[in-house]
Design a protein around this motif. Structure first.
Motif, PDB file in Angstrom:
ATOM      1  N   LEU A 153       4.558  -6.204  -2.636  1.00 51.58           N
ATOM      2  CA  LEU A 153       4.432  -5.503  -1.362  1.00 51.58           C
ATOM      3  C   LEU A 153       5.243  -4.218  -1.401  1.00 51.58           C
ATOM      4  O   LEU A 153       4.792  -3.161  -0.966  1.00 51.58           O
ATOM      5  CB  LEU A 153       4.907  -6.407  -0.218  1.00 51.58           C
ATOM      6  CG  LEU A 153       4.908  -5.776   1.178  1.00 51.58           C
ATOM      7  CD1 LEU A 153       3.527  -5.311   1.565  1.00 51.58           C
ATOM      8  CD2 LEU A 153       5.414  -6.761   2.223  1.00 51.58           C
ATOM      9  N   TYR A 154       6.437  -4.318  -1.942  1.00 55.79           N
ATOM     10  CA  TYR A 154       7.297  -3.142  -2.035  1.00 55.79           C
ATOM     11  C   TYR A 154       6.612  -2.037  -2.843  1.00 55.79           C
ATOM     12  O   TYR A 154       6.531  -0.883  -2.411  1.00 55.79           O
ATOM     13  CB  TYR A 154       8.632  -3.535  -2.685  1.00 55.79           C
ATOM     14  CG  TYR A 154       9.523  -2.353  -2.954  1.00 55.79           C
ATOM     15  CD1 TYR A 154      10.373  -1.878  -1.970  1.00 55.79           C
ATOM     16  CD2 TYR A 154       9.476  -1.693  -4.177  1.00 55.79           C
ATOM     17  CE1 TYR A 154      11.161  -0.776  -2.205  1.00 55.79           C
ATOM     18  CE2 TYR A 154      10.261  -0.596  -4.420  1.00 55.79           C
ATOM     19  CZ  TYR A 154      11.110  -0.133  -3.437  1.00 55.79           C
ATOM     20  OH  TYR A 154      11.874   0.966  -3.667  1.00 55.79           O
ATOM     21  N   LEU A 155       6.091  -2.422  -4.011  1.00 55.12           N
ATOM     22  CA  LEU A 155       5.455  -1.416  -4.864  1.00 55.12           C
ATOM     23  C   LEU A 155       4.200  -0.843  -4.216  1.00 55.12           C
ATOM     24  O   LEU A 155       3.923   0.353  -4.323  1.00 55.12           O
ATOM     25  CB  LEU A 155       5.113  -2.023  -6.233  1.00 55.12           C
ATOM     26  CG  LEU A 155       6.286  -2.106  -7.202  1.00 55.12           C
ATOM     27  CD1 LEU A 155       5.884  -2.847  -8.467  1.00 55.12           C
ATOM     28  CD2 LEU A 155       6.796  -0.712  -7.559  1.00 55.12           C
ATOM     29  N   ASP A 184       7.641 -12.632  -6.294  1.00 54.63           N
ATOM     30  CA  ASP A 184       6.538 -11.823  -6.812  1.00 54.63           C
ATOM     31  C   ASP A 184       5.885 -11.017  -5.704  1.00 54.63           C
ATOM     32  O   ASP A 184       5.607  -9.828  -5.853  1.00 54.63           O
ATOM     33  CB  ASP A 184       5.467 -12.741  -7.437  1.00 54.63           C
ATOM     34  CG  ASP A 184       5.855 -13.176  -8.828  1.00 54.63           C
ATOM     35  OD1 ASP A 184       7.015 -12.921  -9.202  1.00 54.63           O
ATOM     36  OD2 ASP A 184       5.016 -13.766  -9.537  1.00 54.63           O
ATOM     37  N   LEU A 190       3.649  -0.432  -1.066  1.00 51.63           N
ATOM     38  CA  LEU A 190       4.036   0.537  -0.032  1.00 51.63           C
ATOM     39  C   LEU A 190       4.656   1.779  -0.654  1.00 51.63           C
ATOM     40  O   LEU A 190       4.551   2.874  -0.109  1.00 51.63           O
ATOM     41  CB  LEU A 190       5.018  -0.106   0.951  1.00 51.63           C
ATOM     42  CG  LEU A 190       4.449  -1.241   1.791  1.00 51.63           C
ATOM     43  CD1 LEU A 190       5.520  -1.828   2.686  1.00 51.63           C
ATOM     44  CD2 LEU A 190       3.286  -0.751   2.630  1.00 51.63           C
ATOM     45  N   ALA A 191       5.309   1.605  -1.794  1.00 51.58           N
ATOM     46  CA  ALA A 191       5.989   2.748  -2.416  1.00 51.58           C
ATOM     47  C   ALA A 191       4.999   3.717  -3.045  1.00 51.58           C
ATOM     48  O   ALA A 191       5.306   4.882  -3.250  1.00 51.58           O
ATOM     49  CB  ALA A 191       6.965   2.242  -3.477  1.00 51.58           C
ATOM     50  N   LYS A 192       3.800   3.220  -3.334  1.00 54.40           N
ATOM     51  CA  LYS A 192       2.841   4.030  -4.083  1.00 54.40           C
ATOM     52  C   LYS A 192       2.407   5.273  -3.332  1.00 54.40           C
ATOM     53  O   LYS A 192       2.249   6.335  -3.908  1.00 54.40           O
ATOM     54  CB  LYS A 192       1.602   3.174  -4.375  1.00 54.40           C
ATOM     55  CG  LYS A 192       1.397   2.909  -5.862  1.00 54.40           C
ATOM     56  CD  LYS A 192       0.154   2.087  -6.057  1.00 54.40           C
ATOM     57  CE  LYS A 192       0.382   1.052  -7.132  1.00 54.40           C
ATOM     58  NZ  LYS A 192      -0.585  -0.025  -7.067  1.00 54.40           N
ATOM     59  N   ASP A 193       2.152   5.120  -2.063  1.00 55.30           N
ATOM     60  CA  ASP A 193       1.464   6.183  -1.353  1.00 55.30           C
ATOM     61  C   ASP A 193       2.351   6.820  -0.289  1.00 55.30           C
ATOM     62  O   ASP A 193       2.587   6.249   0.751  1.00 55.30           O
ATOM     63  CB  ASP A 193       0.210   5.600  -0.710  1.00 55.30           C
ATOM     64  CG  ASP A 193      -0.607   6.676  -0.047  1.00 55.30           C
ATOM     65  OD1 ASP A 193      -0.065   7.775   0.165  1.00 55.30           O
ATOM     66  OD2 ASP A 193      -1.761   6.422   0.260  1.00 55.30           O
ATOM     67  N   ALA A 194       2.796   8.014  -0.586  1.00 57.92           N
ATOM     68  CA  ALA A 194       3.746   8.675   0.298  1.00 57.92           C
ATOM     69  C   ALA A 194       3.144   8.986   1.657  1.00 57.92           C
ATOM     70  O   ALA A 194       3.675   8.599   2.690  1.00 57.92           O
ATOM     71  CB  ALA A 194       4.247   9.943  -0.348  1.00 57.92           C
ATOM     72  N   ARG A 220       7.076 -10.130  -2.822  1.00 56.81           N
ATOM     73  CA  ARG A 220       7.935  -9.086  -2.266  1.00 56.81           C
ATOM     74  C   ARG A 220       7.913  -7.849  -3.140  1.00 56.81           C
ATOM     75  O   ARG A 220       7.779  -6.726  -2.652  1.00 56.81           O
ATOM     76  CB  ARG A 220       9.360  -9.606  -2.141  1.00 56.81           C
ATOM     77  CG  ARG A 220       9.521 -10.506  -0.960  1.00 56.81           C
ATOM     78  CD  ARG A 220      10.953 -10.910  -0.794  1.00 56.81           C
ATOM     79  NE  ARG A 220      11.116 -11.570   0.494  1.00 56.81           N
ATOM     80  CZ  ARG A 220      12.187 -12.265   0.826  1.00 56.81           C
ATOM     81  NH1 ARG A 220      13.187 -12.384  -0.024  1.00 56.81           N
ATOM     82  NH2 ARG A 220      12.284 -12.831   2.007  1.00 56.81           N
ATOM     83  N   LYS A 221       8.047  -8.087  -4.424  1.00 58.46           N
ATOM     84  CA  LYS A 221       8.042  -6.951  -5.335  1.00 58.46           C
ATOM     85  C   LYS A 221       6.709  -6.218  -5.209  1.00 58.46           C
ATOM     86  O   LYS A 221       6.656  -4.995  -5.146  1.00 58.46           O
ATOM     87  CB  LYS A 221       8.247  -7.437  -6.771  1.00 58.46           C
ATOM     88  CG  LYS A 221       8.312  -6.301  -7.763  1.00 58.46           C
ATOM     89  CD  LYS A 221       8.616  -6.795  -9.150  1.00 58.46           C
ATOM     90  CE  LYS A 221       8.581  -5.636 -10.131  1.00 58.46           C
ATOM     91  NZ  LYS A 221       8.765  -6.078 -11.503  1.00 58.46           N
TER      92      LYS A 221
END
Lengths: 578, 579
Positions: free
Chosen positions: A103-105, A98, A107-111, A100-101
């Motif tokens: 944290l990944y999301l 949970d 970080l992915a949110k903000d370019a 990891r997913k």
């Protein structure tokens, strides 16, 4: 001292998951309790059993129950412990998935945030480590501590049944071990943990200087300085470590000292309480003996809690990740024909820095090949980030076919493809890497793309062909081959605009020449913006601009520049070795 | 079971003897703790009043405290020993690094070496702290207790004695089973465990490809399959702890029942039974302790092995062989005669039958396709690589034959500039003065001026005192090269310059500006300049063309141009299309 529990006040990385999986969490605690209960009960029973047996009752049935229970607890303890360990690990790994997913999301949110803060792999590895720390937080600190608390309550209640006065005394003595010493441990070590972390960082720097700079050290002949370099840090670190250890030794002795007092108190109490009749006296040994297995439940609490500050710095770092999600305007939809691009009066500055792009104007017609040159730090890559929409200009407009780039973000992958200095290849097969460009492509289409980038013969030579794993960082392939793989991914993606960010830097001239040739032949017809560090292959460009201080200071086609501009001629001569 | 490498540590004998003494003492403390506890309980059982228990409780208390005091003393002794041993290992490692030099770094990898010197040594420290104590505890305490238990009750003694081999056997079997299971999954395992960092690092690529959100589910499902695989291994791995736990706990239960039955039948009195029962868990405790720290010690053991292997690597000897060169001057000579150089594990020579001679302040350009041996030549010239001793190759300096160029005298004579010069975590001034830490401030400022750093330095608030390097402000490639150049400007005694593609990473404008700075430095220096960038060749007196480790052509640019051989061929291959 800062409050060591502060990070948990507004936490949303630890507590929510304890709630989410609370059923399993309760199971772990119950299993943990049962383990210690069985351990204590085994000795309790055994103590009673032999005491009662020593009175030589006439009827063997009188000790039959303790005999059976002794075996049951004997088997129960290891079994519960086994199940508890598996359940707790399983729980922690579940939470890890949970986390990891998440944290990944996050970080992915903000370019833009990602671009500025997370370009270096170090920080990413650090965040990945933080999740590892959370695993230990649960396994080494939270679970054992909670179990010890419950056990504490149960013990006090049970003793209270016999004598509230004795229960109170025990409650106070055990509180030293369960509450007081752990708190003291945190207080004493949290300052040291920070200090130690700094020193370790310093030592890391010292050693890196030794290792990376070893050629210069050898040449300088300063062998003594080389060895001495890390000595002051090592000494300071040793001092801190020794201070921590000394505290731990003292504390662990205190814990045992308290247990010694508890056992003496138990001996005295049982002597007073159970010597009323020969029947009651058999409980004396039972009570005293059951204490010793319980020491294992209480003694390690301080040690586990001591690591609290380390975990809390991870918790703080994760909680501080607050990506600024970019508010996108109404999204437009462009046809995927090759569009023109335009920059109008664009200005951009990174936070707290002067403008890196100043009143910048540029038109790129559909299908044009534009080369951008300029020294490091002149904003070449910034221009590409602006065009991608990963950065937003403070002034001016950047449009693709007349539509602002911000309104094209959802369609971006269909419009823009990019090849940078070191393409990122995932640690999976060649084919999977290329398919990432377009998940719907067939194996055959992927093989065609591989052929187009001249990798056909190489794939044929590999035993597993396009199913070969590229290994971490694409290590299986050379720099030029990695670029060709990324180029095949671009072909599969088939976007009309291609951004090239110094794709040949670090390659030798022969490889570079061949790669550029392939790039421009497979991407013919597309609009290409090519940031390059020198003039090899410049004849492929229709237009060249030289950036200096955020503005264009030379512009034109290669031929015009060569004929009309002395500076360009000089650079060109240098580059071609004439 | 005993790790032989431990015996090589200095001071191990003394520590072991001390520990053996302490452990024997501790075993008796444990014995007395159990004995007096049992005796006190026996008095209670006989319904004796408190005052009769007093002395027994006192003795029990003293033994309990004594046992833990000994633990404390042992900790101090072990900590001191482990610290000394690991520090000395670290020092040896650094000394080795200095003597073997850059080729060691190339072989081991930077990260690997730093980790070894930092975490590896810590693991060794931890290993040394744990292993001796746990081993000795296991070898001494149970047996002293067992002898005592035999005097109390033979049957209990026999049960305990029998359990030990069973436990060990099961742990070995299960340990192997777990390793087997883990080995089978290893490849997939590694892939899964690194997947997450891979996904984070590839995030910007995934965004460009428009699949960053979809990929989140992939992250989750891979993490879940990692969990399932790990749990499958753990189920077996934890079984070995279970076996230990199961047999030891069960044997205590069995002992209790045996004792109960014997008591019931009047075969033995209360005290020996109680004392045996109390001591039975203590008998197994050292074994449990050993197994619970087994994995922690394993890492340390492996780290120690790796470090010792590294320390055993050969290093350059005869570093003072060269005596004929103080400061390289216009009349000095360097000659290679049939020199062969190979990297380890390479069958072919990386430099083969290499012969040339240079005299005084010449400028030598080194050209060749990628992988032909240009860097190998520069590394050999720098003494970072040693030529083969067989095959009769010779290196001569002013006619004096030397086995290699890792000569202190020679290394005092050159400045080396790689593609990316390393900048130390220090001030810019200290970086410039790295070869001459005692240089005056004026000299450093002048060198910075010559290297074209002045304008940039003026923009920095702290100027020459700005701290750079690891974790500090970033330095562009061009500035880094200028700082390295300043070293050469500062140290006028170093008259040899070794360049290994110094401008390969720079943009053309930066390179053009840097060239203006470099050319004046070439005067009165012997220069070896390996590069792919063709324009430098105009500045050279001689050009070496290397192909597959062999020197195929050497001559002035004009000679080679006329010759229309390897040089002109290489030029055509490298040059782009004409505008």
């Amino acid at each position: 001292m800062r409050n060591p529990f502060q990070p948990l006040k507004k936490d949303n990385w630890v507590k929510p998951y304890m709630k989410k999986y609370k059923g399993l969490l309760c199971l772990i605690l119950v299993l943990g309790l049962l383990t210690f209960f069985c351990g204590a009960a085994l000795m309790f029973n055994a103590g009673y059993l032999i005491s009662r047996a020593a009175q030589r009752p006439d009827n063997i049935l009188l000790i039959y129950v303790p005999v059976v229970l002794t075996r049951a607890f004997g088997i129960g303890r290891p079994t519960f412990r086994y199940v508890e360990r598996l359940t707790s690990h399983n729980w922690v790994f579940k939470v890890t998935s949970d986390l990891r997913k998440r944290l990944y999301l996050t970080l992915a949110k903000d370019a833009a945030f990602f671009q500025q803060h997370f370009k270096t792999g170090d920080i990413l590895a650090l965040l990945a480590d933080d999740i590892g720390h959370l695993q230990n937080l649960y396994l080494r600190t939270i679970f054992p501590t909670l179990i010890s608390w419950f056990l504490y309550i149960i013990i006090v209640i049970v003793l209270g049944y016999f004598s509230w006065f004795f229960a109170l005394g025990m409650a106070l003595l055990l509180a030293i071990i369960v509450f007081l010493l752990p708190l003291v441990s945190i207080a004493v070590t949290s300052a040291r943990v920070m200090q130690k972390k700094q020193l370790t960082q310093q030592l890391y720097t010292d050693l890196t200087d030794n290792v990376m700079g070893v050629a210069d050290w050898v040449i300088s002949g300063r062998e003594n300085d080389f060895i001495a370099k890390s000595q002051p840090t090592l000494k300071a670190l040793r001092k801190e470590t020794l201070a921590t250890k000394r505290f731990e030794w003292r504390r662990d002795f205190c814990i045992q000292f308290v247990f010694a007092i508890i056992s003496v108190a138990l001996l005295l109490w049982t002597n007073r309480y159970f010597t009323t009749s020969p029947a009651a006296v058999n409980w004396a040994a039972a009570f005293v003996l059951s204490l010793f297995p319980l020491i294992d439940a209480f003694a390690p609490v301080s040690q586990g809690v001591e690591e609290w500050p380390i975990y809390m710095s991870s918790v703080t770092r994760l909680n501080n990740l607050k990506p600024q999600e970019q508010a996108l305007p109404q999204q437009a939809k462009l046809p995927t024909t090759v569009p023109p691009i335009s920059f109008q009066h664009v200005e951009f500055a990174y936070p707290n820095e002067p403008n890196i792009i100043n009143n910048f104007n540029l038109n790129v017609t559909a299908g044009e090949k534009l080369a951008i040159l300029g020294q490091t730090g002149m904003g070449k890559t910034t221009l590409l980030d602006l065009l991608l929409g990963d950065l937003q200009a403070q002034k001016g407009a950047i449009t693709i076919a007349g539509v602002p780039v911000a309104a094209l973000q959802e369609q971006r992958k269909e419009l823009i493809g990019m090849l940078d200095q070191k393409p990122f290849l995932f640690n999976t097969t060649v084919r999977n890497n290329i398919r990432l460009g377009n998940l719907e492509k067939t194996d055959q289409e992927i093989d065609e793309a591989l052929k187009a980038v001249q990798l056909g013969p190489l794939m044929a030579r590999l035993p597993k062909g396009a199913d070969t794993v590229v290994e971490e960082d694409g290590a299986r392939f050379s720099g030029g081959e990695q670029q060709r793989l990324a180029l095949a991914r671009l072909i599969v993606q088939d976007a009309p605009i291609i951004l090239l960010d110094e794709p040949t830097v670090g390659l030798d001239p022969i490889t570079e020449k061949a790669l550029l040739h392939t790039i421009f032949s497979v991407l013919a017809g597309k609009t290409i913006i090519w940031v390059t560090h020198h003039l090899q292959g410049i004849q492929n460009a229709d237009q060249i601009i030289f950036l200096e201080h955020g503005k264009i200071n030379m512009q034109g086609s290669p031929h015009t520049l060569y004929q009309e501009n002395a500076r360009f001629r000089k650079l060109y001569a240098l580059d071609s070795g004439e | 079971m005993i790790d032989k490498q431990l015996f090589s540590l200095s001071g191990i004998k003394k520590v072991t003897i001390m520990l053996v003494g302490l452990t024997v003492l501790q075993a008796f403390m444990i014995l007395f703790q159990g004995k007096y506890l049992a005796l006190a309980l026996v008095k209670t059982w006989h319904l004796r009043p408190l005052n009769l228990l007093g002395p027994l409780i006192g003795l029990f208390f003293a033994a309990f405290i004594g046992r833990h005091l000994i633990n404390w003393v042992k900790s101090i002794v072990l900590d001191r020993f482990a610290n000394q041993a690991s520090q000395s290992l670290r020092e040896q490692l650094l000394t080795k690094l200095f003597h073997v030099g850059p080729s060691l770094v190339a072989k081991q990898g930077t990260g690997n070496l730093v980790t070894m010197a930092l975490d590896g040594i810590d693991e060794v420290d931890n290993y040394l702290t744990l292993i001796l104590n746990k081993m000795l505890n296991m070898m001494i305490i149970p047996w002293i207790l067992l002898i005592y238990i035999f005097t109390l009750d033979v049957k209990t003694g026999v049960v305990l004695l029998l359990v030990v081999p069973i436990v060990i056997l099961f742990m070995i079997i299960l340990g192997f089973a777990a390793r087997d299971k883990a080995d089978k999954q290893y490849a997939g395992y590694q892939l899964l465990s690194n997947h997450f960092v891979d996904a984070l690092r590839g995030l910007s690529t995934l965004k460009l490809l428009g699949i960053s959100k979809q990929y989140a589910n992939n992250v989750y499902s891979v993490s879940e399959s990692y969990r399932k695989q790990t749990m499958a291994v753990l189920r077996i791995a934890v079984l070995s702890t279970f076996a230990l736990d199961f047999f030891t706990t069960l044997s205590i239960a069995v002992v209790a029942v045996f004792l109960g039955l014997d008591l019931l039948n009047g075969k033995m009195p209360y005290f020996p039974a109680l004392a045996s029962l109390i001591l039975a868990p203590e008998f197994f405790l050292p074994l449990r302790d050993f197994s619970s720290d087994y994995h922690a010690t394993l890492n340390g053991k492996n780290a120690m092995q790796a470090i010792r292997q590294l320390l055993a690597l050969p290093e350059a000897t005869q570093r003072q062989a060269l005596t004929s060169l103080t400061t390289f001057g216009a009349n000095d000579e360097l000659e290679f005669k049939h020199v062969n150089v190979s990297y380890e594990n390479n069958n072919e020579h990386d430099l083969a039958d290499f012969s040339f001679k240079v005299h005084g302040f010449q400028k030598i350009g080194v050209m060749g396709p990628s992988g032909s041996g240009k860097s190998t030549l520069i590394n050999t010239l720098g003494g970072f690589l040693l030529p083969e001793v067989e095959n009769g190759g010779q290196i001569l300096l002013n006619g004096q034959q030397v086995p290699h160029l890792s000569q202190e005298q020679w290394q005092n004579n050159f400045v080396y500039m790689p593609q990316k010069p390393y900048l130390f975590h220090a001030t810019i001034g200290q970086n410039i003065a790295f070869y001459q830490p005692k240089a005056s401030r004026e000299a450093i400022t002048a060198a910075a001026e010559n290297a074209g750093l002045t304008i940039w330095l003026k923009q920095l608030p702290a100027g020459l005192d700005t701290v750079i390097g690891e974790g500090e402000r970033g330095i562009s490639g061009g500035q880094a090269q200028r700082i390295a150049l300043a070293r050469a400007f500062l140290d006028r005694k170093r008259r040899v310059l070794l360049f290994d593609e110094p401008t390969a990473h720079l943009d053309i404008e930066t390179e053009a500006a840097l060239k203006e700075t470099m050319l004046p430095l070439f005067k009165d220096h012997l220069v070896f300049f390996a590069t792919h960038r063709l324009h430098w060749m105009q500045e050279m007196d001689q050009i070496m063309v290397i192909e597959a480790g062999r020197l195929v052509e050497m001559g002035t640019p004009q000679q080679l141009q006329q010759k229309q051989g390897a040089y002109t061929q290489l030029m055509t291959q490298m040059k782009g299309a004409k505008l």
